[in-house]
Design a protein around this motif. Structure first.
Motif, PDB file in Angstrom:
ATOM      1  N   ASP A  15     -10.611   3.380   6.578  1.00  6.35           N
ATOM      2  CA  ASP A  15      -9.814   2.743   7.642  1.00  6.35           C
ATOM      3  C   ASP A  15      -8.677   1.874   7.108  1.00  6.35           C
ATOM      4  O   ASP A  15      -7.862   1.383   7.887  1.00  6.35           O
ATOM      5  CB  ASP A  15     -10.722   1.880   8.534  1.00  6.35           C
ATOM      6  CG  ASP A  15     -11.800   2.731   9.184  1.00  6.35           C
ATOM      7  OD1 ASP A  15     -11.558   3.947   9.347  1.00  6.35           O
ATOM      8  OD2 ASP A  15     -12.875   2.189   9.490  1.00  6.35           O
ATOM      9  N   LYS A  16      -8.656   1.641   5.813  1.00  8.04           N
ATOM     10  CA  LYS A  16      -7.585   0.809   5.244  1.00  8.04           C
ATOM     11  C   LYS A  16      -6.397   1.674   4.843  1.00  8.04           C
ATOM     12  O   LYS A  16      -6.576   2.825   4.409  1.00  8.04           O
ATOM     13  CB  LYS A  16      -8.082   0.062   3.992  1.00  8.04           C
ATOM     14  CG  LYS A  16      -9.262  -0.866   4.236  1.00  8.04           C
ATOM     15  CD  LYS A  16      -8.906  -2.023   5.139  1.00  8.04           C
ATOM     16  CE  LYS A  16     -10.116  -2.898   5.410  1.00  8.04           C
ATOM     17  NZ  LYS A  16      -9.917  -3.798   6.559  1.00  8.04           N
ATOM     18  N   VAL A  17      -5.220   1.115   4.977  1.00  8.12           N
ATOM     19  CA  VAL A  17      -4.029   1.789   4.429  1.00  8.12           C
ATOM     20  C   VAL A  17      -4.112   1.638   2.916  1.00  8.12           C
ATOM     21  O   VAL A  17      -4.200   0.513   2.399  1.00  8.12           O
ATOM     22  CB  VAL A  17      -2.742   1.145   4.983  1.00  8.12           C
ATOM     23  CG1 VAL A  17      -1.522   1.688   4.252  1.00  8.12           C
ATOM     24  CG2 VAL A  17      -2.630   1.405   6.477  1.00  8.12           C
ATOM     25  N   LEU A  18      -4.136   2.760   2.206  1.00  7.27           N
ATOM     26  CA  LEU A  18      -4.332   2.721   0.756  1.00  7.27           C
ATOM     27  C   LEU A  18      -2.993   2.927   0.028  1.00  7.27           C
ATOM     28  O   LEU A  18      -2.326   3.944   0.221  1.00  7.27           O
ATOM     29  CB  LEU A  18      -5.325   3.809   0.352  1.00  7.27           C
ATOM     30  CG  LEU A  18      -5.935   3.622  -1.033  1.00  7.27           C
ATOM     31  CD1 LEU A  18      -6.833   2.392  -1.082  1.00  7.27           C
ATOM     32  CD2 LEU A  18      -6.737   4.846  -1.444  1.00  7.27           C
ATOM     33  N   VAL A  19      -2.642   1.950  -0.799  1.00  9.27           N
ATOM     34  CA  VAL A  19      -1.393   2.015  -1.561  1.00  9.27           C
ATOM     35  C   VAL A  19      -1.738   2.318  -3.016  1.00  9.27           C
ATOM     36  O   VAL A  19      -2.493   1.564  -3.643  1.00  9.27           O
ATOM     37  CB  VAL A  19      -0.647   0.664  -1.490  1.00  9.27           C
ATOM     38  CG1 VAL A  19       0.666   0.740  -2.269  1.00  9.27           C
ATOM     39  CG2 VAL A  19      -0.398   0.237  -0.042  1.00  9.27           C
ATOM     40  N   ALA A  20      -1.208   3.427  -3.530  1.00  6.32           N
ATOM     41  CA  ALA A  20      -1.358   3.719  -4.960  1.00  6.32           C
ATOM     42  C   ALA A  20      -0.120   3.158  -5.650  1.00  6.32           C
ATOM     43  O   ALA A  20       0.989   3.652  -5.456  1.00  6.32           O
ATOM     44  CB  ALA A  20      -1.469   5.224  -5.188  1.00  6.32           C
ATOM     45  N   ASP A  21      -0.313   2.106  -6.457  1.00 10.67           N
ATOM     46  CA  ASP A  21       0.847   1.475  -7.099  1.00 10.67           C
ATOM     47  C   ASP A  21       1.212   2.256  -8.358  1.00 10.67           C
ATOM     48  O   ASP A  21       1.023   1.806  -9.484  1.00 10.67           O
ATOM     49  CB  ASP A  21       0.535   0.002  -7.422  1.00 10.67           C
ATOM     50  CG  ASP A  21       1.789  -0.770  -7.802  1.00 10.67           C
ATOM     51  OD1 ASP A  21       2.909  -0.238  -7.601  1.00 10.67           O
ATOM     52  OD2 ASP A  21       1.672  -1.904  -8.297  1.00 10.67           O
ATOM     53  N   MET A  22       1.744   3.458  -8.119  1.00  8.73           N
ATOM     54  CA  MET A  22       2.084   4.373  -9.219  1.00  8.73           C
ATOM     55  C   MET A  22       3.282   3.853 -10.026  1.00  8.73           C
ATOM     56  O   MET A  22       3.469   4.238 -11.172  1.00  8.73           O
ATOM     57  CB  MET A  22       2.425   5.753  -8.658  1.00  8.73           C
ATOM     58  CG  MET A  22       1.301   6.423  -7.867  1.00  8.73           C
ATOM     59  SD  MET A  22      -0.034   7.028  -8.883  1.00  8.73           S
ATOM     60  CE  MET A  22       0.639   8.576  -9.502  1.00  8.73           C
ATOM     61  N   LYS A  23       4.131   3.029  -9.404  1.00 12.41           N
ATOM     62  CA  LYS A  23       5.378   2.564 -10.052  1.00 12.41           C
ATOM     63  C   LYS A  23       6.120   3.743 -10.703  1.00 12.41           C
ATOM     64  O   LYS A  23       6.596   3.674 -11.844  1.00 12.41           O
ATOM     65  CB  LYS A  23       5.106   1.462 -11.071  1.00 12.41           C
ATOM     66  CG  LYS A  23       4.735   0.109 -10.445  1.00 12.41           C
ATOM     67  CD  LYS A  23       4.825  -1.023 -11.467  1.00 12.41           C
ATOM     68  CE  LYS A  23       4.614  -2.384 -10.837  1.00 12.41           C
ATOM     69  NZ  LYS A  23       3.252  -2.662 -10.433  1.00 12.41           N
ATOM     70  N   THR A  24       6.222   4.814  -9.972  1.00 12.72           N
ATOM     71  CA  THR A  24       6.918   6.019 -10.463  1.00 12.72           C
ATOM     72  C   THR A  24       8.384   5.699 -10.751  1.00 12.72           C
ATOM     73  O   THR A  24       9.033   4.972  -9.986  1.00 12.72           O
ATOM     74  CB  THR A  24       6.822   7.124  -9.385  1.00 12.72           C
ATOM     75  OG1 THR A  24       5.453   7.515  -9.266  1.00 12.72           O
ATOM     76  CG2 THR A  24       7.681   8.331  -9.728  1.00 12.72           C
ATOM     77  N   CYS A  25       8.890   6.232 -11.889  1.00 12.59           N
ATOM     78  CA  CYS A  25      10.329   6.083 -12.156  1.00 12.59           C
ATOM     79  C   CYS A  25      10.962   7.419 -12.564  1.00 12.59           C
ATOM     80  O   CYS A  25      12.174   7.486 -12.786  1.00 12.59           O
ATOM     81  CB  CYS A  25      10.604   4.997 -13.187  1.00 12.59           C
ATOM     82  SG  CYS A  25       9.860   5.288 -14.772  1.00 12.59           S
ATOM     83  N   ASP A  26      10.153   8.449 -12.674  1.00 11.53           N
ATOM     84  CA  ASP A  26      10.674   9.787 -12.975  1.00 11.53           C
ATOM     85  C   ASP A  26       9.579  10.779 -12.571  1.00 11.53           C
ATOM     86  O   ASP A  26       8.457  10.372 -12.240  1.00 11.53           O
ATOM     87  CB  ASP A  26      10.998   9.896 -14.477  1.00 11.53           C
ATOM     88  CG  ASP A  26      11.924  11.064 -14.789  1.00 11.53           C
ATOM     89  OD1 ASP A  26      12.471  11.668 -13.840  1.00 11.53           O
ATOM     90  OD2 ASP A  26      12.095  11.372 -15.974  1.00 11.53           O
TER      91      ASP A  26
END
Ligand SMILES: O=C(CO)[C@H](O)[C@H](O)COP(=O)(O)O
Length: 205
Positions: free
Chosen positions: A53-64
């Motif tokens: 039920d939670k909004v899940l944020v994957a902090d991938m910090k993608t830059c490419d």
């Protein structure tokens, strides 16, 4: 206004325990970059199973390699993946395109960005969710400053989140800036009683 719990520099067991203890007071859960580097996408998958039920944020910090990393995050169950604002426009566009396919979102991390010009470019690329970010290492030399909000004009149609060492002392001033989401990590995760701090913060919000 939502409260996002950021899980950084924690073991898998600690992530699960703190999320369980604080779940009544938090809206979004972020799996921190270091935690993803430690456990891979399996922890994103497991957290989504445990906290559907939670909004899940994957902090991938993608830059490419934006397309590939966005697919990784969304396939694992993330509702939102993060991409650095300095990335190539192509990277931003690709991740946004993938997010539309999955009915998910991209949060653009504004760490290191200091010009309105880049914000305008991001908006023109289709960005609608950004994170004002006072970095963990920067926090050694001072605490988050409200001038971070100067980057965002009030007429911009952006969901604005804010992160960077926010604690019970700095929270009231942050709330007055009216961000969509307040992101809190160590003030909750390193507390003796994470649930008590999360409850107080949710109360302020
Ligand atoms: O993205 C992050 C670090 O890069 C953190 O998730 C964010 O800074 C929130 O954690 P804290 O409140 O401990 O600063």
């Amino acid at each position: 206004m939502k409260l996002q719990l950021a899980l950084d520099r924690l073991s898998k067991g600690e992530c699960l325990k703190i999320s369980k203890e604080t779940q009544n007071y938090i809206d979004w859960i972020e799996i921190g970059t270091g935690v993803i580097k430690e456990y891979g996408m399996s922890i994103v998958r497991e957290m989504k199973e445990k906290f559907p039920d939670k909004v899940l944020v994957a902090d991938m910090k993608t830059c490419d390699a934006g397309k590939h990393e966005a697919i990784q995050a969304f396939e694992a169950g993330a509702d939102i993946t993060t991409v650095m604002a300095f990335s190539a426009d192509r990277t931003i566009k690709d991740t946004l395109e993938v997010s539309r396919d999955y009915g998910a979102r991209v949060m653009i991390d504004l760490l290191g960005i200091s010009t309105q010009q880049r914000i305008n470019e991001l908006i023109n690329l289709g960005v609608d969710l950004v994170s004002l970010h006072y970095g963990k290492d920067m926090q050694q030399d001072g605490s988050i400053h409200l001038n971070l909000f100067d980057l965002i004009r009030s007429d911009e149609k952006l969901d604005v989140t804010v992160a960077g060492g926010i604690n019970l002392d700095t929270l009231p001033a942050i709330i007055r800036e009216n961000p969509s989401v307040v992101i809190v990590g160590s003030a909750i995760t390193k507390a003796n009683n994470p649930a008590a701090i999360a409850r107080k913060m949710k109360g302020f919000i």
